[in-house]
Design a protein around this motif. Structure first.
Motif, mmCIF file in Angstrom:
data_model
loop_
_atom_site.group_PDB
_atom_site.id
_atom_site.type_symbol
_atom_site.label_atom_id
_atom_site.label_comp_id
_atom_site.label_asym_id
_atom_site.label_seq_id
_atom_site.Cartn_x
_atom_site.Cartn_y
_atom_site.Cartn_z
ATOM 1 N N TYR A 133 -6.982 -23.136 13.232
ATOM 2 C CA TYR A 133 -6.186 -24.009 13.570
ATOM 3 C C TYR A 133 -6.663 -25.585 13.457
ATOM 4 O O TYR A 133 -7.905 -25.615 13.387
ATOM 5 C CB TYR A 133 -5.560 -23.866 14.828
ATOM 6 C CG TYR A 133 -6.717 -23.634 16.089
ATOM 7 C CD1 TYR A 133 -7.564 -24.822 16.508
ATOM 8 C CD2 TYR A 133 -7.432 -22.391 16.352
ATOM 9 C CE1 TYR A 133 -8.309 -24.542 17.376
ATOM 10 C CE2 TYR A 133 -8.146 -22.250 16.957
ATOM 11 C CZ TYR A 133 -8.912 -23.374 17.735
ATOM 12 O OH TYR A 133 -9.780 -23.149 18.439
ATOM 13 N N HIS A 135 -5.995 -29.516 14.556
ATOM 14 C CA HIS A 135 -5.358 -30.393 15.374
ATOM 15 C C HIS A 135 -4.594 -31.746 14.655
ATOM 16 O O HIS A 135 -5.282 -32.213 13.790
ATOM 17 C CB HIS A 135 -6.091 -31.001 16.096
ATOM 18 C CG HIS A 135 -5.926 -31.854 17.446
ATOM 19 N ND1 HIS A 135 -5.432 -33.189 17.415
ATOM 20 C CD2 HIS A 135 -4.804 -31.608 18.664
ATOM 21 C CE1 HIS A 135 -4.846 -33.553 18.558
ATOM 22 N NE2 HIS A 135 -4.380 -32.815 19.253
ATOM 23 N N TRP A 140 -0.475 -28.375 16.623
ATOM 24 C CA TRP A 140 -1.420 -27.470 15.792
ATOM 25 C C TRP A 140 -1.003 -27.301 14.309
ATOM 26 O O TRP A 140 0.343 -26.918 14.257
ATOM 27 C CB TRP A 140 -1.844 -26.223 16.479
ATOM 28 C CG TRP A 140 -2.607 -26.592 17.900
ATOM 29 C CD1 TRP A 140 -1.969 -26.419 19.287
ATOM 30 C CD2 TRP A 140 -3.906 -26.847 17.929
ATOM 31 N NE1 TRP A 140 -3.052 -26.509 20.082
ATOM 32 C CE2 TRP A 140 -4.249 -27.013 19.162
ATOM 33 C CE3 TRP A 140 -4.885 -27.225 16.912
ATOM 34 C CZ2 TRP A 140 -5.316 -27.306 19.956
ATOM 35 C CZ3 TRP A 140 -5.970 -27.682 17.777
ATOM 36 C CH2 TRP A 140 -6.360 -27.875 18.965
#
Length: 284
Positions: A133, A135, A140
């Motif tokens: 993932y 940010h 996300w």
């Protein structure tokens, strides 16, 4: 016990819980109970009282402990048998049973076909994959990959706002569309729910792909896949701030192109993944 509790609870309710008929209870009431029956009756009443005192939350271990605090010492298996007979089960225990039952019905996860041996000489014969993932200020961005072990090339990838089974099937579709995935290829992953899903199981079966998984909670069992994400973050993402998922996606794709075509790979004797892929295809 019914005789002792009938002042507080309806006889019909007590008879139902104890699985006896009302007529049978009244017949029993007319005869003198034995000493063993009286002791069992008294213990059953104490178990019900202790369970009620916990607002129905205690399991047999806590009920046994509660009885011991009242100087009634009894084996917890006996308490468990009494509670089971009365249908006394706490909500937490009931949820745990349901979860365990669902797990027992779930299809077993694939075995580990790699055993941490990430070597391969045939392009598209053994692949690894994972999800990470990124940010962003929008939330996300999830990234799924399919990496060929022979060349270390990222054959397929997909990004999205949700970590779903569709994310990993999109990445696998891209890998298959390259034409490098061999019939009967092995795909190795961790135990993420997306990789264990029935949908992905059917997908792999349809495309003739053998699934493989390492042990649970063992990152080294999928080290080749996680190594790529480590490089992606340390070399390109960790020192950047993304306002949108679109910007993060563009950076991820840019790095994958760089990784495949320009980045020298130590495992490949400092060739690029695409160079090694071309060599192996030519040699075949």
């Amino acid at each position: 016990m019914i005789a002792r509790l009938k002042a507080d609870l309806p006889v019909s309710y007590l008879c139902h819980k104890l699985n006896v008929s009302r007529s049978g209870f009244y017949e029993w009431l007319d005869r003198e109970p034995s000493g063993t029956e009286r002791r069992n009756d008294e213990l059953t009443g104490q178990v019900m009282t202790a369970f009620s005192a916990s607002s129905g939350a205690a399991g047999y271990r806590k009920v046994t402990a509660a009885l011991a605090r009242q100087n009634t010492f009894v084996d917890r298996k006996t308490v468990a048998a009494i509670m089971r007979g009365l249908g006394l089960i706490s909500p937490a225990a009931e949820r745990a049973f349901k979860v365990a039952n669902r797990r027992s019905l779930r299809t077993a996860d694939p075995v580990d076909l790699l055993k941490r041996d990430f070597r391969s000489l045939t392009p598209g014969a053994i692949m690894v994959g994972d999800i990470t993932y990124v940010h962003t200020q929008q939330g996300w961005l999830f990234v799924a990959t399919v990496i060929d072990l022979a060349s270390r090339a990222v054959l397929g990838y997909a990004t999205g706002a949700k970590m779903t089974t569709q994310l990993i099937t999109r990445a696998m579709n891209m890998a298959i569309e390259t034409g490098h995935v061999k019939p009967g290829a092995i795909f190795h992953s961790d135990h993420g729910v997306q990789y264990r899903s029935k949908r992905f199981t059917r997908y792999c079966g349809k495309h003739g792909i053998l699934r493989s998984m390492g042990a649970r909670m063992q990152c080294w069992d999928n080290a080749a896949a996680e190594s790529f994400f480590s490089k992606l973050k340390s070399e390109r993402l960790n020192w950047r701030t993304f306002t949108t998922r679109r910007a993060a996606r563009a950076e991820v794709i840019s790095y994958i192109h760089h990784f495949n075509t320009a980045r020298l790979h130590q495992t490949l004797n400092y060739a690029t993944p695409h160079e090694r892929l071309a060599e192996l295809i030519l040699a075949a």
